[in-house]
Design a protein around this motif. Structure first.
Motif, mmCIF file in Angstrom:
data_model
loop_
_atom_site.group_PDB
_atom_site.id
_atom_site.type_symbol
_atom_site.label_atom_id
_atom_site.label_comp_id
_atom_site.label_asym_id
_atom_site.label_seq_id
_atom_site.Cartn_x
_atom_site.Cartn_y
_atom_site.Cartn_z
ATOM 1 N N ARG A 1 -10.324 0.274 -7.680
ATOM 2 C CA ARG A 1 -11.149 -0.684 -6.935
ATOM 3 C C ARG A 1 -10.519 -1.079 -5.593
ATOM 4 N N VAL A 2 -9.455 -0.380 -5.233
ATOM 5 C CA VAL A 2 -8.761 -0.667 -3.972
ATOM 6 C C VAL A 2 -9.088 0.434 -2.969
ATOM 7 N N HIS A 3 -9.551 0.028 -1.789
ATOM 8 C CA HIS A 3 -9.744 0.964 -0.679
ATOM 9 C C HIS A 3 -8.676 0.666 0.365
ATOM 10 N N VAL A 4 -7.935 1.716 0.738
ATOM 11 C CA VAL A 4 -6.795 1.566 1.637
ATOM 12 C C VAL A 4 -7.128 2.133 3.005
ATOM 13 N N PHE A 5 -6.838 1.334 4.009
ATOM 14 C CA PHE A 5 -7.022 1.702 5.402
ATOM 15 C C PHE A 5 -5.689 1.499 6.117
ATOM 16 N N TRP A 6 -5.671 1.746 7.431
ATOM 17 C CA TRP A 6 -4.488 1.498 8.230
ATOM 18 C C TRP A 6 -4.827 0.601 9.399
ATOM 19 N N GLY A 7 -3.895 -0.265 9.739
ATOM 20 C CA GLY A 7 -4.090 -1.105 10.921
ATOM 21 C C GLY A 7 -3.854 -0.332 12.202
ATOM 22 N N ASP A 8 -3.018 0.675 12.126
ATOM 23 C CA ASP A 8 -2.767 1.534 13.279
ATOM 24 C C ASP A 8 -2.105 2.825 12.814
ATOM 25 N N GLU A 9 -2.065 3.767 13.743
ATOM 26 C CA GLU A 9 -1.465 5.061 13.428
ATOM 27 C C GLU A 9 -0.903 5.689 14.691
ATOM 28 N N ARG A 10 0.096 6.470 14.466
ATOM 29 C CA ARG A 10 0.644 7.250 15.568
ATOM 30 C C ARG A 10 -0.206 8.501 15.736
ATOM 31 N N THR A 11 -0.200 9.072 16.936
ATOM 32 C CA THR A 11 -1.023 10.271 17.184
ATOM 33 C C THR A 11 -0.228 11.516 16.821
ATOM 34 N N VAL A 12 -0.027 11.657 15.522
ATOM 35 C CA VAL A 12 0.718 12.783 14.952
ATOM 36 C C VAL A 12 -0.013 13.217 13.684
ATOM 37 N N PRO A 13 0.278 14.418 13.173
ATOM 38 C CA PRO A 13 -0.345 14.863 11.922
ATOM 39 C C PRO A 13 0.151 14.027 10.739
ATOM 40 N N PRO A 14 -0.586 14.064 9.628
ATOM 41 C CA PRO A 14 -0.242 13.194 8.488
ATOM 42 C C PRO A 14 1.085 13.536 7.823
ATOM 43 N N ASP A 15 1.610 14.734 8.090
ATOM 44 C CA ASP A 15 2.892 15.116 7.475
ATOM 45 C C ASP A 15 4.067 14.922 8.442
ATOM 46 N N HIS A 16 3.784 14.299 9.597
ATOM 47 C CA HIS A 16 4.834 14.079 10.592
ATOM 48 C C HIS A 16 5.715 12.909 10.171
ATOM 49 N N PRO A 17 7.030 12.979 10.421
ATOM 50 C CA PRO A 17 7.919 11.869 10.033
ATOM 51 C C PRO A 17 7.507 10.514 10.616
ATOM 52 N N ASP A 18 6.816 10.507 11.748
ATOM 53 C CA ASP A 18 6.416 9.237 12.376
ATOM 54 C C ASP A 18 5.087 8.695 11.830
ATOM 55 N N SER A 19 4.420 9.467 10.981
ATOM 56 C CA SER A 19 3.087 9.073 10.533
ATOM 57 C C SER A 19 3.129 7.845 9.618
ATOM 58 N N ASN A 20 2.328 6.851 9.931
ATOM 59 C CA ASN A 20 2.218 5.676 9.045
ATOM 60 C C ASN A 20 1.557 6.065 7.725
ATOM 61 N N TYR A 21 0.646 7.035 7.803
ATOM 62 C CA TYR A 21 0.039 7.521 6.554
ATOM 63 C C TYR A 21 1.123 8.123 5.666
ATOM 64 N N ARG A 22 1.967 8.979 6.263
ATOM 65 C CA ARG A 22 3.009 9.650 5.455
ATOM 66 C C ARG A 22 3.933 8.620 4.815
ATOM 67 N N MET A 23 4.314 7.597 5.581
ATOM 68 C CA MET A 23 5.221 6.576 5.023
ATOM 69 C C MET A 23 4.571 5.906 3.826
ATOM 70 N N ALA A 24 3.304 5.509 3.974
ATOM 71 C CA ALA A 24 2.610 4.817 2.879
ATOM 72 C C ALA A 24 2.361 5.750 1.706
ATOM 73 N N HIS A 25 2.079 7.011 2.000
ATOM 74 C CA HIS A 25 1.828 7.963 0.906
ATOM 75 C C HIS A 25 3.090 8.175 0.079
ATOM 76 N N GLU A 26 4.211 8.344 0.798
ATOM 77 C CA GLU A 26 5.476 8.605 0.090
ATOM 78 C C GLU A 26 5.949 7.378 -0.690
ATOM 79 N N ALA A 27 5.791 6.174 -0.080
ATOM 80 C CA ALA A 27 6.311 4.953 -0.697
ATOM 81 C C ALA A 27 5.378 4.395 -1.769
#
Ligand SMILES: O=C(O)[C@H](O)[C@@H](O)[C@H](O)[C@H](O)COP(=O)(O)O
Length: 251
Positions: free
Chosen positions: A64-90
């Motif tokens: 029942r949780v939908h996850v969004f991002w407040g911001d993102e870097r302009t990099v692919p999702p597997d890039h070390p700087d990606s906020n998506y990648r950080m949240a996915h891994e953690a």
């Protein structure tokens, strides 16, 4: 008008996790589903990791949780700087959240295309008529020592965008493009939670919370939910330069 509270927590990570779970649980109880926008950067990582542990993971119905991002870097999702990648891994790789509940900003796309596409995704998810604003249940924000939040950086055009849900901006100090929710999108949330810790942020925390209103220089000053709650969750180090604000101290 919204309300603001400043909490100083000794057990900062646990308090952050407790606050997030409480707010999302209340949202699910009220509406059957909730919308959470994650912050990027390094500060929230420990909170995400705690939420992913078995004792915490089971406190939320992730279906029942939908996850969004407040911001993102302009990099692919597997890039070390990606906020998506950080949240996915953690967090996201460790909780039973359906893939369709994860609403990633497409940092790999051209910035303007990605920002427009995300605005469309928000309109579709929230069922927004034209001109309406999404009402996130909870938006997590960090703050840089320059007073930026999300990717609302000082003296950028993103600070003056009161029309769009999202914005793509070039950040001169970083020499890169960023994607961000706009100030009005953030300020329409039910709850906004700033997660700020560490002595290096203390001067900026004091300036933003106690100084003369200067939002172009300190964009975090622009965050005031119109009809919601704003909580600053600080540790003692980040709060130690506050002089006349009376924070609430919690364990
Ligand atoms: O994409 C980002 O970097 C974040 O969204 C940004 O707004 C972050 O919250 C601050 O820069 C603080 O970053 P730290 O938590 O790493 O200090």
């Amino acid at each position: 008008m919204g309300t603001q509270q400043i909490l100083v927590a000794d057990n900062w990570t646990t308090t952050a996790a407790q606050t997030i779970v409480r707010l999302l649980t209340d949202a699910i109880a009220a509406r059957g589903v909730c919308s959470l926008a994650l912050a990027g950067g390094s500060t929230p990582r420990e909170v995400y990791r705690l939420l992913a542990t078995p004792t915490w993971r089971d406190r939320l119905d992730w279906s029942r949780v939908h996850v969004f991002w407040g911001d993102e870097r302009t990099v692919p999702p597997d890039h070390p700087d990606s906020n998506y990648r950080m949240a996915h891994e953690a967090l996201l790789a460790h909780v039973p959240i359906p893939p369709e509940n994860i609403h990633r900003m497409a940092g790999e796309q051209p910035p303007d295309v990605a920002a427009a596409a995300y605005a469309e995704e928000l309109r579709a998810h929230f069922g927004l008529p034209f001109g309406a604003w999404p009402r996130f249940d909870l938006i997590l924000l960090g703050m840089g020592d320059d007073g930026h939040t999300a990717s609302l950086f000082p003296h950028t055009d993103a600070l003056c965008d009161w029309e769009h849900l999202t914005h793509a901006l070039f950040v001169p100090k970083l020499n890169t493009w960023r994607l961000t929710l706009t100030v009005p999108t953030i300020n329409h949330a039910r709850h906004v939670l700033f997660l700020v810790r560490g002595a290096p942020k203390a001067a900026t925390v004091a300036r933003v919370l106690e100084g003369v209103f200067a939002p172009k220089t300190f964009p975090a000053m622009l965050i005031h939910p119109r009809d919601g709650t704003l909580t600053w969750l600080l540790d003692r180090d980040a709060a130690h330069q506050l002089t006349h604000t009376q924070p609430e101290y919690v364990e």
